[in-house]
Scaffold this active site. Structure first.
Site, PDB file in Angstrom:
ATOM      1  N   THR A  36      -7.864 -12.271   4.210  1.00 42.70           N
ATOM      2  CA  THR A  36      -8.306 -11.683   5.584  1.00 42.70           C
ATOM      3  C   THR A  36      -7.663 -10.606   5.679  1.00 42.70           C
ATOM      4  O   THR A  36      -7.724  -9.668   7.002  1.00 42.70           O
ATOM      5  CB  THR A  36      -7.340 -12.624   6.706  1.00 42.70           C
ATOM      6  N   TYR A 145      -3.261 -25.212  10.459  1.00 41.23           N
ATOM      7  CA  TYR A 145      -2.409 -24.033  10.506  1.00 41.23           C
ATOM      8  C   TYR A 145      -0.921 -24.576  11.086  1.00 41.23           C
ATOM      9  O   TYR A 145       0.073 -24.126  10.368  1.00 41.23           O
ATOM     10  CB  TYR A 145      -2.813 -23.029  11.449  1.00 41.23           C
TER      11      TYR A 145
END
Ligand code: UDP
Length: 311
Positions: A36, A145
């Site tokens: 990312t 997450y």
């Protein structure tokens, strides 16, 4: 000259950390697998004290020579990223944190974990103070997450208690600024991109959910203060000014000339209804608090997005 490793160093916050510590005279090793992150974020750095290593921290990490500081910032951080990369998110929070802690132990480096306000989940205590244990759905889509970061905090404390690693944990609340991707997916970059390109601004749910947004430059100062402090307890770093997502969308519409409109889309599962940091600890232990106003921070971020869109 201190030698500092930043994992996720080609990401939004990681690349700002590289800049910050280079400016302070450190030698900086930036590690990123570019899943990312982007080389664009570090392309401006030409210092001979800067080294980029493309590596996935879930694999064994080898660094020659000494290290004084390790800042572990590698992880997808936008909900759209961790929903698309659920297993990688769990691996970087668990295996990646284990590997970077092993490195910190070997090099006797001070370690800083980038944790998150997501450890509080959809909070039942408001504002959130560090003593709150949170309300997280372990099997929901966001759990990858939240639980990865919760595990990361647990293993950091285990390395601190068992091996004496001088470890710090920062719980980062919503942060924004230049170097967020145009299609990052989080609220501020989405709203700015949409407003600048004449798209409708997508509010998820009815927009009454709240967040508290911190400008990156304030956050980086807070991270540095924590890294240099004596504390090994988790510390919230964020801006306590709370607003609804609808208010934020309207603010960005207004700042870009009131041309567009908002539309409403479904609220993602387990989206926290409220979020605001209690920063008494950061104020008390670190003497830190945010300084940059929302207007100033948004202007700098919009200027960056305008330049990116025209490039
Ligand atoms: N959100 C929104 N529109 C968007 C992106 C996000 O309404 O285009 C909402 C999202 O559902 C959440 C809030 O804005 O309630 C903040 O989302 P973000 O992804 O920025 O971060 P989060 O705090 O949820 O991790």
């Amino acid at each position: 000259m201190p030698r500092t490793l930043v994992t996720g160093g080609a990401g939004f916050l990681g690349s700002h950390l590289c800049d910050y510590f280079l400016a302070k005279g450190h030698e900086v090793i930036c590690m990123d697998n570019l899943s990312t992150g982007s080389l664009d974020n570090i392309a401006h750095i030409h210092s001979t004290k800067f080294h980029f290593i493309q590596h996935d921290v879930t694999e064994y990490i080898r660094i020659d020579g000494e290290l004084d500081y390790i800042l572990h910032f590698a992880s997808p951080a936008s909900p759209i990223d961790y929903l698309e990369l659920p297993i990688q998110t769990l691996k970087v929070g668990s295996l990646g944190t284990h590997n970077t802690l092993g490195l910190a132990k070997k090099k006797r480096a001070v370690f800083l974990l980038a944790s998150t306000s997501e450890v509080y989940g959809d909070p039942l205590v408001h504002p959130q103070e560090e003593s709150y244990w949170g309300n997280v759905n372990p099997v929901g889509p966001r759990g990858v997450y939240d639980e990865a970061k919760r595990f990361a905090e647990a293993i950091v404390m285990a390395y601190h208690r068992t091996h004496g690693v001088d470890a710090k944990i920062v719980r980062i609340f919503n942060t924004y600024g230049p170097r967020m991707r145009l299609r990052d997916g989080r609220a501020i970059p989405n709203f700015i991109r949409q407003a600048l390109t004449g798209e409708d601004l997508t509010i998820y749910g009815d927009g009454s959910q709240t967040r508290s947004f911190c400008f990156y430059a304030d956050l980086i100062e807070g991270l540095n203060s924590l890294l240099m402090s004596n504390t090994n307890e988790p510390v919230n770093i964020g801006n306590p000014i709370e607003m609804t997502i609808k208010e934020m969308a309207e603010k960005i519409l207004h700042a870009t000339g009131d041309k567009g409109k908002v539309i409403y889309e479904p609220l993602p599962k387990d989206d926290p209804k409220v979020r605001q940091p209690n920063i008494d600890k950061a104020r008390g232990i670190l003497g830190w608090e945010p300084k940059v106003s929302l207007d100033e921070g948004l202007k700098e971020t919009m200027d960056y997005f305008k330049a990116k869109l025209s490039a």
